[in-house]
Design a protein around this motif. Structure first.
Motif, PDB file in Angstrom:
ATOM      1  N   ARG A  16     -45.661  18.974   0.560  1.00 32.29           N
ATOM      2  CA  ARG A  16     -44.965  18.485   1.751  1.00 32.29           C
ATOM      3  C   ARG A  16     -43.522  18.106   1.423  1.00 32.29           C
ATOM      4  O   ARG A  16     -42.609  18.371   2.191  1.00 32.29           O
ATOM      5  N   VAL A  21     -41.396  21.236   1.251  1.00 32.35           N
ATOM      6  CA  VAL A  21     -41.081  21.721   2.590  1.00 32.35           C
ATOM      7  C   VAL A  21     -40.003  20.843   3.224  1.00 32.35           C
ATOM      8  O   VAL A  21     -39.055  21.348   3.836  1.00 32.35           O
ATOM      9  N   GLU A  22     -40.136  19.552   3.061  1.00 32.89           N
ATOM     10  CA  GLU A  22     -39.156  18.630   3.640  1.00 32.89           C
ATOM     11  C   GLU A  22     -37.772  18.818   3.018  1.00 32.89           C
ATOM     12  O   GLU A  22     -36.756  18.644   3.696  1.00 32.89           O
ATOM     13  N   ASN A  39     -44.408  20.403  10.923  1.00 30.09           N
ATOM     14  CA  ASN A  39     -44.964  20.365   9.571  1.00 30.09           C
ATOM     15  C   ASN A  39     -46.125  19.379   9.476  1.00 30.09           C
ATOM     16  O   ASN A  39     -47.133  19.654   8.835  1.00 30.09           O
ATOM     17  N   LEU A  51     -49.482  24.107   5.135  1.00 32.03           N
ATOM     18  CA  LEU A  51     -48.089  23.819   4.839  1.00 32.03           C
ATOM     19  C   LEU A  51     -47.329  25.121   4.657  1.00 32.03           C
ATOM     20  O   LEU A  51     -47.887  26.133   4.217  1.00 32.03           O
ATOM     21  N   VAL A  52     -46.076  25.072   4.974  1.00 35.98           N
ATOM     22  CA  VAL A  52     -45.204  26.233   4.879  1.00 35.98           C
ATOM     23  C   VAL A  52     -45.084  26.666   3.418  1.00 35.98           C
ATOM     24  O   VAL A  52     -44.983  25.839   2.517  1.00 35.98           O
ATOM     25  N   THR A 111     -42.987  27.566   0.682  1.00 31.54           N
ATOM     26  CA  THR A 111     -41.561  27.368   0.398  1.00 31.54           C
ATOM     27  C   THR A 111     -40.963  28.519  -0.402  1.00 31.54           C
ATOM     28  O   THR A 111     -39.756  28.725  -0.372  1.00 31.54           O
ATOM     29  N   PHE A 157     -43.955  28.701  10.099  1.00 34.29           N
ATOM     30  CA  PHE A 157     -44.746  27.826  10.973  1.00 34.29           C
ATOM     31  C   PHE A 157     -45.697  28.654  11.829  1.00 34.29           C
ATOM     32  O   PHE A 157     -46.847  28.274  12.039  1.00 34.29           O
TER      33      PHE A 157
END
Length: 194
Positions: A25, A28-29, A48, A120-121, A123, A147
């Protein structure tokens, strides 16, 4: 008791995966933080977090459905025992009950496995972006694409679970009920002789 055990296992699973999820996470952030538009940043962060929330809501719902099916099955088993004590032939009902117990257990395991999943995406699919306008739009489009992929995957998993094992468990309980309804005078009290 089974309901409490299932919830405890689900919580234990989620606790074990928290650190791994937290790291993903954060990645991704970091990608999302490269967006300059605050509205897009906020939307991306919200999406997300929302996918895992949706998964948790639906897995909790599925566990509640299975718990209700289990309660109905217990009532059917109780009535079957009463009929058996009265000398009724309940062999088919007992087979149907056993099948339903197996289907519920299989569905419960699948729901617990679904609860472990995170959406989750990826990355690695999103390249490093500069602060130029072209790279910003590229980053936004890649985030949207990721997404959408995750949303579609979540939807497919939940739909397969609902239309597969949950439906089979529900049908198995229904079959047990139908088998019980074929037994005449199930709730009749035994005759006592003087």
């Amino acid at each position: 008791k089974k309901e409490e055990q299932a919830k405890e296992r689900e919580e234990k699973i989620r606790e074990e995966d928290k650190e791994r999820i937290k790291n993903k996470r954060e990645e991704v952030e970091q990608k999302i933080s490269k967006l300059r538009d605050q509205k897009k940043k906020d939307s991306a962060l919200k999406i997300n977090n929302q996918l895992d929330n949706i998964n948790q809501i639906w897995t909790n719902h599925f566990l509640n459905v299975l718990n209700r099916l289990d309660e109905v099955l217990q009532k059917i088993a109780s009535r079957t025992e009463k009929a058996s004590a009265n000398g009724k032939d309940v062999a088919n009902v007992k087979i149907a009950i056993q099948t339903a117990v197996q289907k519920i257990a299989t569905a419960r395991t699948a729901v617990e496995n679904q609860a472990k999943k995170t959406y989750l995406v990826d990355t690695t699919a999103i390249s490093q972006a500069d602060q130029t306008s072209n790279d910003q739009s590229s980053l936004v489009s890649k985030l949207r694409e990721q997404f959408k992929i995750q949303k579609d995957l979540l939807k497919a998993d939940l739909t397969a679970l609902r239309d597969g094992l949950i439906k089979e468990a529900r049908q198995a309980v229904k079959s047990a009920f139908e088998a019980l309804s074929q037994v005449p005078n199930v709730d009749e009290e035994p005759q006592t002789s003087n």
